[in-house]
Design a protein around this motif. Structure first.
Motif, PDB file in Angstrom:
ATOM      1  N   GLY A 147       0.817  -1.209   0.000  1.00  0.00           N
ATOM      2  CA  GLY A 147       0.000   0.000   0.000  1.00  0.00           C
ATOM      3  C   GLY A 147       0.850   1.259   0.000  1.00  0.00           C
ATOM      4  N   HIS A 148       1.980   1.213   0.704  1.00  0.00           N
ATOM      5  CA  HIS A 148       2.898   2.352   0.692  1.00  0.00           C
ATOM      6  C   HIS A 148       3.376   2.654  -0.727  1.00  0.00           C
ATOM      7  N   LEU A 149       3.709   1.616  -1.488  1.00  0.00           N
ATOM      8  CA  LEU A 149       4.161   1.813  -2.859  1.00  0.00           C
ATOM      9  C   LEU A 149       3.039   2.320  -3.761  1.00  0.00           C
ATOM     10  N   ILE A 150       1.820   1.879  -3.488  1.00  0.00           N
ATOM     11  CA  ILE A 150       0.694   2.271  -4.341  1.00  0.00           C
ATOM     12  C   ILE A 150       0.318   3.735  -4.124  1.00  0.00           C
ATOM     13  N   PHE A 151       0.249   4.166  -2.875  1.00  0.00           N
ATOM     14  CA  PHE A 151      -0.224   5.514  -2.559  1.00  0.00           C
ATOM     15  C   PHE A 151       0.900   6.553  -2.502  1.00  0.00           C
ATOM     16  N   PHE A 152       2.131   6.156  -2.750  1.00  0.00           N
ATOM     17  CA  PHE A 152       3.249   7.095  -2.654  1.00  0.00           C
ATOM     18  C   PHE A 152       3.143   8.160  -3.740  1.00  0.00           C
ATOM     19  N   VAL A 161      -3.110   9.327  -5.036  1.00  0.00           N
ATOM     20  CA  VAL A 161      -1.885   9.757  -4.355  1.00  0.00           C
ATOM     21  C   VAL A 161      -2.221  10.322  -2.978  1.00  0.00           C
ATOM     22  N   SER A 162      -1.536   9.820  -1.967  1.00  0.00           N
ATOM     23  CA  SER A 162      -1.707  10.311  -0.600  1.00  0.00           C
ATOM     24  C   SER A 162      -0.405  10.084   0.158  1.00  0.00           C
ATOM     25  N   SER A 163       0.382  11.140   0.299  1.00  0.00           N
ATOM     26  CA  SER A 163       1.672  11.014   0.973  1.00  0.00           C
ATOM     27  C   SER A 163       1.503  10.621   2.435  1.00  0.00           C
ATOM     28  N   ASN A 168       2.149   6.569   6.654  1.00  0.00           N
ATOM     29  CA  ASN A 168       1.563   5.862   7.793  1.00  0.00           C
ATOM     30  C   ASN A 168       1.593   4.349   7.592  1.00  0.00           C
ATOM     31  N   MET A 169       1.331   3.910   6.371  1.00  0.00           N
ATOM     32  CA  MET A 169       1.359   2.467   6.105  1.00  0.00           C
ATOM     33  C   MET A 169       2.780   1.920   6.233  1.00  0.00           C
ATOM     34  N   ALA A 170       3.775   2.687   5.802  1.00  0.00           N
ATOM     35  CA  ALA A 170       5.157   2.235   5.933  1.00  0.00           C
ATOM     36  C   ALA A 170       5.573   2.161   7.400  1.00  0.00           C
ATOM     37  N   ILE A 171       5.203   3.163   8.182  1.00  0.00           N
ATOM     38  CA  ILE A 171       5.558   3.151   9.606  1.00  0.00           C
ATOM     39  C   ILE A 171       4.831   2.020  10.329  1.00  0.00           C
ATOM     40  N   PHE A 172       3.581   1.770   9.954  1.00  0.00           N
ATOM     41  CA  PHE A 172       2.849   0.651  10.558  1.00  0.00           C
ATOM     42  C   PHE A 172       3.541  -0.678  10.254  1.00  0.00           C
ATOM     43  N   ALA A 173       4.006  -0.835   9.022  1.00  0.00           N
ATOM     44  CA  ALA A 173       4.726  -2.061   8.667  1.00  0.00           C
ATOM     45  C   ALA A 173       6.027  -2.173   9.456  1.00  0.00           C
ATOM     46  N   GLN A 196      13.638   7.421   8.721  1.00  0.00           N
ATOM     47  CA  GLN A 196      14.677   8.027   7.888  1.00  0.00           C
ATOM     48  C   GLN A 196      14.513   7.638   6.419  1.00  0.00           C
ATOM     49  N   ILE A 197      14.258   6.364   6.161  1.00  0.00           N
ATOM     50  CA  ILE A 197      14.260   5.906   4.780  1.00  0.00           C
ATOM     51  C   ILE A 197      12.927   6.156   4.078  1.00  0.00           C
ATOM     52  N   PHE A 198      11.837   6.247   4.848  1.00  0.00           N
ATOM     53  CA  PHE A 198      10.535   6.454   4.223  1.00  0.00           C
ATOM     54  C   PHE A 198      10.051   7.897   4.272  1.00  0.00           C
ATOM     55  N   ALA A 199      10.612   8.724   5.143  1.00  0.00           N
ATOM     56  CA  ALA A 199      10.174  10.117   5.253  1.00  0.00           C
ATOM     57  C   ALA A 199      11.254  11.102   4.824  1.00  0.00           C
ATOM     58  N   LEU A 200      12.469  10.935   5.353  1.00  0.00           N
ATOM     59  CA  LEU A 200      13.529  11.901   5.066  1.00  0.00           C
ATOM     60  C   LEU A 200      14.204  11.654   3.723  1.00  0.00           C
ATOM     61  N   TRP A 201      14.434  10.402   3.397  1.00  0.00           N
ATOM     62  CA  TRP A 201      15.101  10.085   2.135  1.00  0.00           C
ATOM     63  C   TRP A 201      14.328  10.561   0.909  1.00  0.00           C
ATOM     64  N   PRO A 202      13.013  10.365   0.800  1.00  0.00           N
ATOM     65  CA  PRO A 202      12.280  10.907  -0.355  1.00  0.00           C
ATOM     66  C   PRO A 202      12.332  12.424  -0.454  1.00  0.00           C
TER      67      PRO A 202
END
Length: 285
Positions: A147-152, A161-163, A168-173, A196-202
């Motif tokens: 879901g993170h990949l789909i809604f990114f 699209v919903s950042s 939230n889905m990535a952090i939940f995982a 870091q990798i899902f919020a700051l890196w993008p």
């Protein structure tokens, strides 16, 4: 002579049109012409996010297998975060920071608050999913990462699209997977690394893409190679399949898109539905 009106009687059938009817025919009025290099460049966002998910799962696997210590991961993440923070300001000379009015002291306070909050609640996160079976945790994590990949937000203007939902889905995982690690320290480091990798890196990648496209391409290639090298240490077959997926997305899919553009045949003319361009919001008040 036939007229295209309905308020007069004419000696023609209702479905009659003369030769002038097709004079207003237009084809592919709003069709966009894509260039292969531009489409390959834009596909880098998808490659980046796939590699981010791959690196995150590999990091969790190494920690779960005892091959990576939480202290080592925390130190590497801290150094990379500092380097990324300096690079984020150096790309535009601090113009973005001045425009937002945010200071380095405010960034430091936010980081300390997040780290303290996560560290304090890491024992809770560690025992949060004890009553859930491990297979269910893995299935939920895979679904959330998908879901993170789909809604990114890859840069497309679409309703799906919903950042916020994607993050939230990535952090939940990450919380689900971190809860299966041995100690609370592992959970704290894993959740911090996920942020870091899902919020700051993008955020850094978007600025590099807008300011320095060549640097963005180089970072994308290096990041993909690093993800493939890490995956090869776990599964050579998985590395080959993942490399095939990246090549398909970055090379084959853009080629198919360019070829399919030649088959477009959208027609526009007097048969189109009428468009009301006047602002009717005053009638809805």
């Amino acid at each position: 002579r036939w007229q295209k009106v309905l308020y007069e009687r004419q000696p023609f059938p209702d479905n009659y049109v003369d030769q002038r009817f097709l004079e207003e025919l237009r084809k592919n009025v709003h069709a966009r012409q894509y260039r292969y290099q531009a489409v390959v460049f834009q596909s880098g966002a998808v490659v980046q996010q796939l590699c981010s998910v791959c690196v995150f799962v590999l990091t969790w696997w190494y920690m779960d297998a005892g091959m990576l210590s939480p202290q080592g991961l925390f130190g590497a993440a801290l150094v990379s975060s500092l380097l990324g923070y300096v690079l984020f300001d150096a790309v535009d000379g601090g113009a973005g920071r001045w425009a937002s009015g945010r200071t380095r002291w405010a960034d430091l306070k936010s980081t300390l608050v997040f780290a303290a909050f996560t560290y304090g609640f890491s024992p809770v996160l560690k025992t949060l999913t004890e009553s859930i079976s491990t297979d269910t945790i893995y299935a939920m994590s895979a679904l959330m990462l998908l879901g993170h990949l789909i809604f990114f937000d890859y840069g497309a203007n679409a309703a799906i699209v919903s950042s916020t939902l994607s993050l939230n889905m990535a952090i939940f995982a990450s919380v689900c997977l971190a809860s299966r690690l041995p100690r609370s320290l592992h959970t704290f480091v894993m959740v911090t690394f996920a942020m870091q990798i899902f919020a700051l890196w993008p955020m850094l990648q978007k600025k590099l893409k807008a300011r320095t496209p060549r640097c963005y391409v180089g970072v994308t290639v290096l990041f993909a190679l690093a993800a493939l090298a890490g995956l090869a240490t776990v599964s050579s077959v998985g590395a080959v399949l993942f490399a095939s997926l990246l090549l398909t997305i970055s090379c084959l899919c853009p080629y198919c898109l360019i070829r399919l553009q030649l088959l477009k045949d959208n027609i526009h003319g007097p048969w189109d539905e009428a468009e009301i361009k006047e602002d009717l919001s005053r009638f809805l008040m």
